[in-house]
Design a protein around this motif. Sequence first.
Motif, PDB file in Angstrom:
ATOM      1  N   SER A   1       0.616  -1.347   0.053  1.00 43.52           N
ATOM      2  CA  SER A   1      -0.082  -0.084   0.136  1.00 43.52           C
ATOM      3  C   SER A   1       0.848   1.379   0.095  1.00 43.52           C
ATOM      4  O   SER A   1       0.448   2.204  -0.389  1.00 43.52           O
ATOM      5  N   LYS A   2       2.226   1.395   0.504  1.00 44.23           N
ATOM      6  CA  LYS A   2       2.898   2.432   0.741  1.00 44.23           C
ATOM      7  C   LYS A   2       3.891   2.496  -0.494  1.00 44.23           C
ATOM      8  O   LYS A   2       4.852   3.431  -0.586  1.00 44.23           O
ATOM      9  N   ARG A   3       3.830   1.646  -1.263  1.00 44.02           N
ATOM     10  CA  ARG A   3       4.889   1.701  -2.525  1.00 44.02           C
ATOM     11  C   ARG A   3       4.387   2.602  -3.605  1.00 44.02           C
ATOM     12  O   ARG A   3       3.446   3.134  -3.612  1.00 44.02           O
ATOM     13  N   LYS A   4       5.564   3.080  -4.282  1.00 39.52           N
ATOM     14  CA  LYS A   4       5.515   4.355  -4.969  1.00 39.52           C
ATOM     15  C   LYS A   4       5.116   4.018  -6.605  1.00 39.52           C
ATOM     16  O   LYS A   4       4.516   4.917  -7.112  1.00 39.52           O
ATOM     17  N   GLY A   5       5.054   2.622  -6.745  1.00 39.92           N
ATOM     18  CA  GLY A   5       4.663   2.252  -8.087  1.00 39.92           C
ATOM     19  C   GLY A   5       5.670   1.404  -8.966  1.00 39.92           C
ATOM     20  O   GLY A   5       6.633   1.139  -8.305  1.00 39.92           O
ATOM     21  N   PRO A   6       5.348   0.731  -9.997  1.00 47.04           N
ATOM     22  CA  PRO A   6       6.150  -0.073 -10.732  1.00 47.04           C
ATOM     23  C   PRO A   6       7.247   0.838 -11.238  1.00 47.04           C
ATOM     24  O   PRO A   6       6.779   1.844 -12.012  1.00 47.04           O
ATOM     25  N   ALA A   7       8.495   0.230 -11.247  1.00 49.23           N
ATOM     26  CA  ALA A   7       9.614   1.175 -11.773  1.00 49.23           C
ATOM     27  C   ALA A   7      10.008   0.610 -13.174  1.00 49.23           C
ATOM     28  O   ALA A   7      10.460  -0.521 -13.336  1.00 49.23           O
ATOM     29  N   ASN A   8       9.852   1.390 -14.231  1.00 43.51           N
ATOM     30  CA  ASN A   8       9.857   0.834 -15.704  1.00 43.51           C
ATOM     31  C   ASN A   8      10.359   1.930 -16.587  1.00 43.51           C
ATOM     32  O   ASN A   8      10.251   3.112 -16.144  1.00 43.51           O
ATOM     33  N   PHE A   9      10.888   1.530 -17.508  1.00 37.70           N
ATOM     34  CA  PHE A   9      11.425   2.565 -18.849  1.00 37.70           C
ATOM     35  C   PHE A   9      10.149   3.133 -19.405  1.00 37.70           C
ATOM     36  O   PHE A   9       8.888   2.682 -19.108  1.00 37.70           O
ATOM     37  N   ARG A  10      10.222   4.149 -20.195  1.00 34.15           N
ATOM     38  CA  ARG A  10       9.079   4.741 -21.001  1.00 34.15           C
ATOM     39  C   ARG A  10       8.567   3.614 -22.009  1.00 34.15           C
ATOM     40  O   ARG A  10       9.451   2.587 -22.208  1.00 34.15           O
ATOM     41  N   SER A  11       7.300   3.769 -22.228  1.00 30.41           N
ATOM     42  CA  SER A  11       6.979   2.643 -23.392  1.00 30.41           C
ATOM     43  C   SER A  11       7.721   3.019 -24.744  1.00 30.41           C
ATOM     44  O   SER A  11       7.787   4.176 -24.988  1.00 30.41           O
TER      45      SER A  11
ATOM     46  N   LYS B   1       4.810  13.676 -19.083  1.00 32.64           N
ATOM     47  CA  LYS B   1       4.787  12.453 -18.627  1.00 32.64           C
ATOM     48  C   LYS B   1       5.794  12.011 -17.591  1.00 32.64           C
ATOM     49  O   LYS B   1       6.969  12.201 -17.817  1.00 32.64           O
ATOM     50  N   LYS B   2       5.269  11.562 -16.419  1.00 30.62           N
ATOM     51  CA  LYS B   2       6.196  11.103 -15.148  1.00 30.62           C
ATOM     52  C   LYS B   2       6.347   9.532 -15.168  1.00 30.62           C
ATOM     53  O   LYS B   2       5.580   8.863 -15.344  1.00 30.62           O
ATOM     54  N   GLU B   3       7.733   9.187 -15.108  1.00 27.07           N
ATOM     55  CA  GLU B   3       8.193   7.896 -15.189  1.00 27.07           C
ATOM     56  C   GLU B   3       8.948   7.642 -13.886  1.00 27.07           C
ATOM     57  O   GLU B   3       9.474   8.532 -13.192  1.00 27.07           O
ATOM     58  N   LEU B   4       8.911   6.223 -13.356  1.00 24.81           N
ATOM     59  CA  LEU B   4       9.671   6.048 -12.228  1.00 24.81           C
ATOM     60  C   LEU B   4      10.676   4.986 -12.638  1.00 24.81           C
ATOM     61  O   LEU B   4      10.479   3.912 -13.224  1.00 24.81           O
ATOM     62  N   PHE B   5      11.944   5.515 -12.749  1.00 21.04           N
ATOM     63  CA  PHE B   5      13.026   4.808 -13.284  1.00 21.04           C
ATOM     64  C   PHE B   5      13.843   4.070 -11.987  1.00 21.04           C
ATOM     65  O   PHE B   5      13.769   4.658 -10.682  1.00 21.04           O
ATOM     66  N   ILE B   6      14.451   2.874 -11.812  1.00 20.62           N
ATOM     67  CA  ILE B   6      15.475   2.444 -11.009  1.00 20.62           C
ATOM     68  C   ILE B   6      16.454   3.312 -10.903  1.00 20.62           C
ATOM     69  O   ILE B   6      17.089   3.361 -12.094  1.00 20.62           O
TER      70      ILE B   6
ATOM     71  N   CYS C   1      17.006   9.337 -23.373  1.00 19.58           N
ATOM     72  CA  CYS C   1      16.590   7.680 -23.747  1.00 19.58           C
ATOM     73  C   CYS C   1      16.454   7.774 -25.121  1.00 19.58           C
ATOM     74  O   CYS C   1      15.617   8.515 -25.846  1.00 19.58           O
ATOM     75  N   GLY C   2      16.853   6.673 -25.889  1.00 19.34           N
ATOM     76  CA  GLY C   2      16.809   6.334 -27.327  1.00 19.34           C
ATOM     77  C   GLY C   2      18.119   6.018 -27.918  1.00 19.34           C
ATOM     78  O   GLY C   2      19.157   5.911 -27.071  1.00 19.34           O
ATOM     79  N   LYS C   3      17.759   5.478 -29.033  1.00 13.70           N
ATOM     80  CA  LYS C   3      18.922   5.103 -29.854  1.00 13.70           C
ATOM     81  C   LYS C   3      20.100   6.017 -30.108  1.00 13.70           C
ATOM     82  O   LYS C   3      21.195   5.810 -30.333  1.00 13.70           O
ATOM     83  N   LYS C   4      19.818   7.459 -30.034  1.00 19.46           N
ATOM     84  CA  LYS C   4      20.960   8.559 -30.193  1.00 19.46           C
ATOM     85  C   LYS C   4      21.502   8.895 -29.126  1.00 19.46           C
ATOM     86  O   LYS C   4      22.132   9.859 -29.380  1.00 19.46           O
ATOM     87  N   ALA C   5      20.849   8.496 -27.909  1.00 21.69           N
ATOM     88  CA  ALA C   5      21.349   9.264 -26.869  1.00 21.69           C
ATOM     89  C   ALA C   5      22.992   8.756 -26.613  1.00 21.69           C
ATOM     90  O   ALA C   5      23.424   7.674 -27.162  1.00 21.69           O
TER      91      ALA C   5
END
Length: 278
Positions: A41-51, A92-97, A110-114
Amino acid sequence: RQSPLVFVARSCLPESIHQKMGRVIRAQRKGAGSVFRAHTSKRKGPANFRSLDYSERNGYVKGVVKDILHDPGRGAPLARVTFRDPYKYRLKKELFICAEGLYSGQFIYCGKKAQLSVGNVLPIGEMPEGTIICNVEAKVGDRGTFARASGDYATIISHNHDEGKSRIKLPSGAKKVVDSSVRAMVGLVAGGGRIDKPILKAGRAYHKYHAKRHSWPTVRGVAMNPVDHPHGGGNHQHIGHASTVRRDCPPGAKVGLIAARRTGRLRGTKNAPQTKET
């Protein structure tokens, strides 16, 4: 005079007379959930990259780290990263590790040219061999699967450009071949060295597992009575039979080393077959 024998069908007996085969053991109770469910219940959410979208496949998108967060029950910190939506006027807000060295206010690409710098996310086919990476995708677009725990990292071993595959070394030491288009974050996961500090007292272990799930303290099976566990009973604390059990044994007996291929200490050095890298 002896009375004649009377045979009664078992189904005719009252329920209380039916014999039970011991108590429902802990391994069975865990399947029902209840107190053994994870505390989320107190967790911030799933930590994932952008779609994965067109912007990442062909160019890059820029985000900014707004905050570094603690996630209850997780050893690694999380980073709240804000991106501008490439298709609509919105954020768009994302949660990253969090990678080690990431700070609030830092720009992430984030991306191929980064560029190849700590915290950036790009396909592993665009990185040189020997790069330290974390939160690696198993399949293209799954948003991160391997090397996610605190202090963990994977290493790129080699690329096969003809087949579009790359070989990586996972934190376990296993080598794995993945698609060269899978994404990963450059660097290792923050929060390393967490297990180097001794717990020292029971209270710290209590609070550690209180944030995760009810899995502590754990009573050993040999310390129980025979009714509570297949390893219980006896005048000394010993199992009394083989600790290995077959895969399809009944739930109340499925304890110990389940379907073990081998038992005992790992001795000697393992000589892996030499494979020719292309």
